[in-house]
Design a protein around this motif. Structure first.
Motif, PDB file in Angstrom:
ATOM      1  N   PRO A 103      -6.853   5.095   0.629  1.00  0.00           N
ATOM      2  CA  PRO A 103      -6.596   3.771   0.052  1.00  0.00           C
ATOM      3  C   PRO A 103      -6.696   3.827  -1.475  1.00  0.00           C
ATOM      4  O   PRO A 103      -7.605   4.456  -2.025  1.00  0.00           O
ATOM      5  N   GLY A 104      -5.763   3.183  -2.136  1.00  0.00           N
ATOM      6  CA  GLY A 104      -5.787   3.133  -3.599  1.00  0.00           C
ATOM      7  C   GLY A 104      -5.108   4.305  -4.277  1.00  0.00           C
ATOM      8  O   GLY A 104      -4.962   4.312  -5.503  1.00  0.00           O
ATOM      9  N   HIS A 105      -4.681   5.320  -3.505  1.00  0.00           N
ATOM     10  CA  HIS A 105      -3.982   6.483  -4.053  1.00  0.00           C
ATOM     11  C   HIS A 105      -2.502   6.429  -3.701  1.00  0.00           C
ATOM     12  O   HIS A 105      -2.071   5.601  -2.892  1.00  0.00           O
ATOM     13  N   ALA A 106      -1.745   7.389  -4.224  1.00  0.00           N
ATOM     14  CA  ALA A 106      -0.300   7.443  -3.994  1.00  0.00           C
ATOM     15  C   ALA A 106       0.071   8.253  -2.755  1.00  0.00           C
ATOM     16  O   ALA A 106       1.250   8.524  -2.535  1.00  0.00           O
ATOM     17  N   ASP A 107      -0.914   8.648  -1.932  1.00  0.00           N
ATOM     18  CA  ASP A 107      -0.629   9.538  -0.812  1.00  0.00           C
ATOM     19  C   ASP A 107       0.469   9.008   0.107  1.00  0.00           C
ATOM     20  O   ASP A 107       1.379   9.752   0.483  1.00  0.00           O
ATOM     21  N   TYR A 108       0.376   7.737   0.510  1.00  0.00           N
ATOM     22  CA  TYR A 108       1.362   7.194   1.448  1.00  0.00           C
ATOM     23  C   TYR A 108       2.751   7.051   0.827  1.00  0.00           C
ATOM     24  O   TYR A 108       3.736   7.595   1.365  1.00  0.00           O
ATOM     25  N   PRO A 109       2.912   6.351  -0.312  1.00  0.00           N
ATOM     26  CA  PRO A 109       4.276   6.245  -0.860  1.00  0.00           C
ATOM     27  C   PRO A 109       4.851   7.584  -1.276  1.00  0.00           C
ATOM     28  O   PRO A 109       6.072   7.793  -1.203  1.00  0.00           O
ATOM     29  N   ALA A 110       3.988   8.542  -1.715  1.00  0.00           N
ATOM     30  CA  ALA A 110       4.493   9.860  -2.089  1.00  0.00           C
ATOM     31  C   ALA A 110       5.024  10.603  -0.870  1.00  0.00           C
ATOM     32  O   ALA A 110       6.040  11.304  -0.949  1.00  0.00           O
ATOM     33  N   ARG A 111       4.353  10.447   0.276  1.00  0.00           N
ATOM     34  CA  ARG A 111       4.846  11.083   1.505  1.00  0.00           C
ATOM     35  C   ARG A 111       6.231  10.554   1.865  1.00  0.00           C
ATOM     36  O   ARG A 111       7.117  11.326   2.265  1.00  0.00           O
ATOM     37  N   VAL A 112       6.418   9.258   1.712  1.00  0.00           N
ATOM     38  CA  VAL A 112       7.711   8.671   2.037  1.00  0.00           C
ATOM     39  C   VAL A 112       8.779   9.156   1.052  1.00  0.00           C
ATOM     40  O   VAL A 112       9.875   9.581   1.447  1.00  0.00           O
TER      41      VAL A 112
END
Length: 379
Positions: A103-112
């Motif tokens: 949460p609060g990091h770019a991990d999810y949008p970066a994966r997409v």
């Protein structure tokens, strides 16, 4: 391009948090700008990790290796490039983040965006680690500005949920004693009392496996009047673009900023008077900029820095591979507060934006050592 900034002066940043090295290329510097490498190292040390109990325990020397652009202690007209080698990484701490985003990091949008091909270790190219090469380039620009009589100073203006405040930078004139106090205190504040109180707030958040954010104020004293452009290339535009390149920055304001919305025109306008034969604003609600152009008053701006998103508490997340809810406890070494180490980064991005604007407007002569007339002899 995403990792490139500037017009006449172009900065390109490369590397990831845990790659063998990180670095920068700075193109467009005039030849003849002297570089004090020891002063640059002292500047980088203000940002470097592992220096106090209020910062991450990851220790990096952050010693730049200058690869090009400097000859005999001066810029030589070729692109300046430098790297910092990463020597203290623990990539195994980040293995599960490819499937469970923080949460609060770019991990999810970066994966997409990158189809799960991005580097997750240490935050990859999204990491605050990339502000180190920004500070190499910005540190060089700060030295160039000092030669031109422009002094850039930043400090922690406010910190934590209780909004502990420091003394404000003088909005009308450069006060060397304020800069000296900022450099002398345990945290970069003008008031030693504020430094002590802020330290306790950061340590309390650390003990509770949490984090805090704050506001950094930055001022540039001595900028010539008339630098900058209207519309999309104003001084505010340039500084804001560079500032938002710092991870965790969520807001930028100039002068009175959002506070101007609660003032009348008569309160917000900066009146003029003649002083020693020159036009001088008597207040500085404009932050030294009108119509995107410098007024001769100090440039005053602030940036809001969010709390460090990597905290030791268990947080709700999802397992993106399994398509189900999951909990996450972030491992690794992280700052309980990013704000103190972001202060020199604010100075760096401000310097980069201002040198770029000065070069655009034909002020290159302010930066370089005077050179002897070239010989006309041909060997």
């Amino acid at each position: 391009m995403a990792s490139v900034f500037g017009h006449s002066l172009t900065l390109s940043v490369f590397g990831q948090s845990h790659s063998p090295a990180i670095g920068c290329t700075l193109d467009g510097l005039p030849a003849g700008i002297p570089l004090d490498v020891e002063e640059l190292q002292r500047f980088l040390a203000r940002r470097a990790p592992g220096r106090s109990a209020t910062a991450t325990t990851r220790k990096e020397a952050d010693r730049p290796e200058i690869l090009s652009g400097i000859t005999d202690g001066h810029t030589n007209g070729a692109p300046f490039s430098a790297i910092i080698r990463n020597t203290n990484t623990r990539s195994q701490d980040y293995a599960e983040l490819r499937r469970i985003p923080r949460p609060g990091h770019a991990d999810y949008p970066a994966r997409v965006k990158y189809a799960n091909q991005h580097d997750v270790a240490g935050g990859g190219h999204f990491s605050g680690r990339l502000t180190a090469p920004v500070c190499i380039a910005g540190g060089l620009c700060l030295q160039a500005l000092e030669r031109a009589g422009v002094h850039v100073v930043a400090h922690i203006a406010q910190l934590g949920v209780d909004r502990i405040a420091d003394e404000a930078l003088d909005s009308l004139r450069y006060r060397p004693e304020q800069r000296a106090a900022i450099r002398a205190n345990a945290l970069p504040t003008i008031s030693d009392t504020a430094a002590e109180q802020m330290t306790q707030v950061i340590l309390a958040a650390k003990s509770e496996l949490d984090s805090v954010g704050g506001i950094i104020e930055c001022a540039a004293y001595g900028m010539p009047t008339g630098v900058g452009d209207p519309m999309f290339d104003g001084i505010e535009n340039r500084i804001a673009q560079a500032a938002f390149g710092i991870p965790a920055v969520k807001g930028v304001e100039f002068g009175a900023g959002f506070g101007a919305a609660a003032l009348t025109g008569s309160e917000n306008n900066d009146p003029y008077r003649m002083e020693d034969g020159r036009i001088a604003p008597q207040t500085n609600n404009a932050g030294g900029i009108l119509g995107g152009i410098t007024t001769g008053a100090p440039i005053i701006w602030r940036m809001a820095v969010k709390p460090t998103p990597s905290i030791g508490r268990t947080q709700m997340s999802v397992d993106m591979d399994a398509g189900e809810n999951s909990d996450l406890k972030v491992r690794g070494r992280h700052d309980p507060c990013i704000v103190p180490r972001a202060v020199p980064v604010a100075e760096a991005v401000c310097a980069l934006a201002l040198v770029d604007a000065l070069l655009d407007d034909g002020f290159a002569h302010l930066f370089a050592d005077a050179q002897a007339s070239p010989s006309t002899d041909i060997d």
